[in-house]
Write a protein that holds these residues in place. Structure first.
Motif, PDB file in Angstrom:
ATOM      1  N   THR A 141      19.713  18.437  36.248  1.00  0.00           N
ATOM      2  CA  THR A 141      18.999  19.092  34.995  1.00  0.00           C
ATOM      3  C   THR A 141      19.289  17.657  33.828  1.00  0.00           C
ATOM      4  OG1 THR A 141      21.136  20.223  34.580  1.00  0.00           O
ATOM      5  CG2 THR A 141      19.118  21.515  35.811  1.00  0.00           C
ATOM      6  N   PHE A 224      14.690   6.618  31.696  1.00  0.00           N
ATOM      7  CA  PHE A 224      14.400   7.229  33.218  1.00  0.00           C
ATOM      8  C   PHE A 224      14.230   6.266  34.207  1.00  0.00           C
ATOM      9  CE2 PHE A 224      11.448   9.851  30.194  1.00  0.00           C
ATOM     10  CZ  PHE A 224      12.616  10.884  29.905  1.00  0.00           C
ATOM     11  N   VAL A 245      13.820  17.984  39.472  1.00  0.00           N
ATOM     12  CA  VAL A 245      14.315  17.692  38.289  1.00  0.00           C
ATOM     13  C   VAL A 245      13.908  18.852  37.395  1.00  0.00           C
ATOM     14  CG1 VAL A 245      14.396  15.856  36.404  1.00  0.00           C
ATOM     15  CG2 VAL A 245      13.987  15.066  38.808  1.00  0.00           C
ATOM     16  N   ALA A 250      13.057  17.460  30.978  1.00  0.00           N
ATOM     17  CA  ALA A 250      11.891  17.342  32.240  1.00  0.00           C
ATOM     18  C   ALA A 250      10.460  17.968  31.749  1.00  0.00           C
ATOM     19  CB  ALA A 250      12.248  18.156  33.363  1.00  0.00           C
ATOM     20  N   ARG A 251      10.512  18.460  30.399  1.00  0.00           N
ATOM     21  CA  ARG A 251       9.250  19.386  29.972  1.00  0.00           C
ATOM     22  C   ARG A 251       8.364  18.073  29.715  1.00  0.00           C
ATOM     23  NH1 ARG A 251      12.239  23.219  25.829  1.00  0.00           N
ATOM     24  NH2 ARG A 251      13.069  24.889  27.382  1.00  0.00           N
ATOM     25  N   TRP A 253       7.180  15.574  31.545  1.00  0.00           N
ATOM     26  CA  TRP A 253       7.027  15.153  32.863  1.00  0.00           C
ATOM     27  C   TRP A 253       6.158  14.097  32.868  1.00  0.00           C
ATOM     28  CZ3 TRP A 253      10.101  16.032  36.904  1.00  0.00           C
ATOM     29  CH2 TRP A 253       9.554  15.503  38.344  1.00  0.00           C
ATOM     30  N   LEU A 256       8.261  11.046  32.141  1.00  0.00           N
ATOM     31  CA  LEU A 256       9.603  11.015  32.946  1.00  0.00           C
ATOM     32  C   LEU A 256       9.226  10.598  34.335  1.00  0.00           C
ATOM     33  CD1 LEU A 256      12.550  13.489  33.239  1.00  0.00           C
ATOM     34  CD2 LEU A 256      11.479  12.628  35.171  1.00  0.00           C
ATOM     35  N   GLU A 257       8.390  11.100  35.004  1.00  0.00           N
ATOM     36  CA  GLU A 257       8.300  10.969  36.624  1.00  0.00           C
ATOM     37  C   GLU A 257       8.020   9.655  36.948  1.00  0.00           C
ATOM     38  OE1 GLU A 257       6.739  10.560  40.318  1.00  0.00           O
ATOM     39  OE2 GLU A 257       5.301  10.546  38.638  1.00  0.00           O
ATOM     40  N   ARG A 273       9.038  18.565  40.064  1.00  0.00           N
ATOM     41  CA  ARG A 273       9.306  19.184  38.922  1.00  0.00           C
ATOM     42  C   ARG A 273       9.854  20.560  39.146  1.00  0.00           C
ATOM     43  NH1 ARG A 273       5.404  19.776  33.437  1.00  0.00           N
ATOM     44  NH2 ARG A 273       7.017  20.504  32.430  1.00  0.00           N
TER      45      ARG A 273
END
Length: 299
Positions: A141, A224, A245, A250-251, A253, A256-257, A273
């Motif tokens: 998290t 990241f 994650v 993580a909102r 995404w 981030l990813e 996610r």
């Protein structure tokens, strides 16, 4: 119905939330969820009063076997808080929360199961979220810091990090949270953009990145990508099936990813996610408490 309903408390740094969890459906019972803000710097008496007042709103249509998700450091078996110098709940240091809550709720102290909030989040995703069907996975998290839970066949483990806590892990000479946390991302942006005041929060930095701000994009990609590189070794040692994650960061995404997966450097490794949001730690805590109860009954 009552025997399948687990009353659940989740204690966060700025809030306390409660809900009744249907252990069969692995879901929050409609209308039972409630949350209120709390002052984590308040007195022990005030904090316990706030927790108990929230818990009383759940009524009595439940098992009476309480599941409580709390952040560490905490003696989960004894139910004793060990907060000291962590910036929250200092007044609860050494307090027997099991006994105090049992007294406030007129409950049996043995009816309380305490679960680390990060472990509870991971177990919630296993029970009803993105990790359904996974045998071995790590769930992180991302928010004020890096929380982590490691799960094997529906039970938490210490995984491949000191005491199971990734935030204690050092990589490239630094603790992970020095590069990947709300504080670290904001500090990196302020330094590169030369913000003297009014440093934007992570959400605004993400919005700026989407809007074409090159500094915002570089800051997030660096953070990241670093996280991916830092996790690669532990995930390999754990032989994880996937990384899940969640958390407020993580909102973002879409931002981030790609760098996180790129940092991991393992083609095709699943980075998933989280699906449940605020429901995850509550469902996970109830899942853990229900399993504990069934084990104690020899069923």
């Amino acid at each position: 119905m009552t025997r399948n309903r687990v009353p659940t408390i989740e204690l966060g740094g700025t809030h306390v939330a409660v809900a009744v969890i249907d252990a069969t459906a692995r879901a929050i019972v409609d209308g039972s969820y409630a949350a209120r803000s709390i002052d984590s710097s308040g007195s022990a008496a005030d904090l316990i009063d706030s927790i108990a007042a929230s818990a009383r709103t759940l009524g009595s249509d439940h098992t009476g076997r309480w599941a409580v998700a709390v952040p560490g450091p905490f003696d989960f078996d004894a139910g004793i808080a060990q907060y000291s110098g962590v910036g929250k709940f200092d007044s609860l240091h050494g307090v027997d929360l099991r006994a105090r809550l049992a007294d406030a709720l007129d409950a049996d102290p043995a009816s309380f199961t305490f679960v680390n909030d990060a472990d509870a989040f991971a177990l919630g995703e296993y029970a009803a979220g993105a990790a359904r069907g996974l045998s071995r996975f790590c769930c992180i998290t991302l928010g004020t810091g890096v929380g982590s839970g490691w799960v094997v066949d529906g039970e938490r483990t210490d995984g491949a990090a000191p005491e199971g806590e990734l935030h204690l892990l050092e990589f490239e000479g630094r603790r992970i949270e020095e590069r990947m946390s709300r504080r670290a991302v904001r500090a990196a942006y302020a330094r590169r953009a030369r913000c003297a005041t009014a440093v934007p929060d992570v959400k605004e930095i993400a919005d700026r990145a989407r809007g074409g701000d090159p500094i915002a994009s570089e800051v997030l990609e660096d953070a990241f990508s670093f996280l991916g590189r830092a996790l690669d070794g532990p995930l390999a040692r754990f032989d994880a099936d996937a990384l899940v994650v969640g958390g407020t960061i993580a909102r973002s995404w879409d931002l981030l990813e790609p760098p996180l997966s790129g940092g991991l450097g393992r083609t095709g490794f699943p980075v998933l996610r989280a699906e449940l949001g605020h429901e995850a730690p509550m469902i996970g805590a109830a899942f853990a408490a229900d399993a504990t109860l069934l084990s104690a009954q020899g069923r």
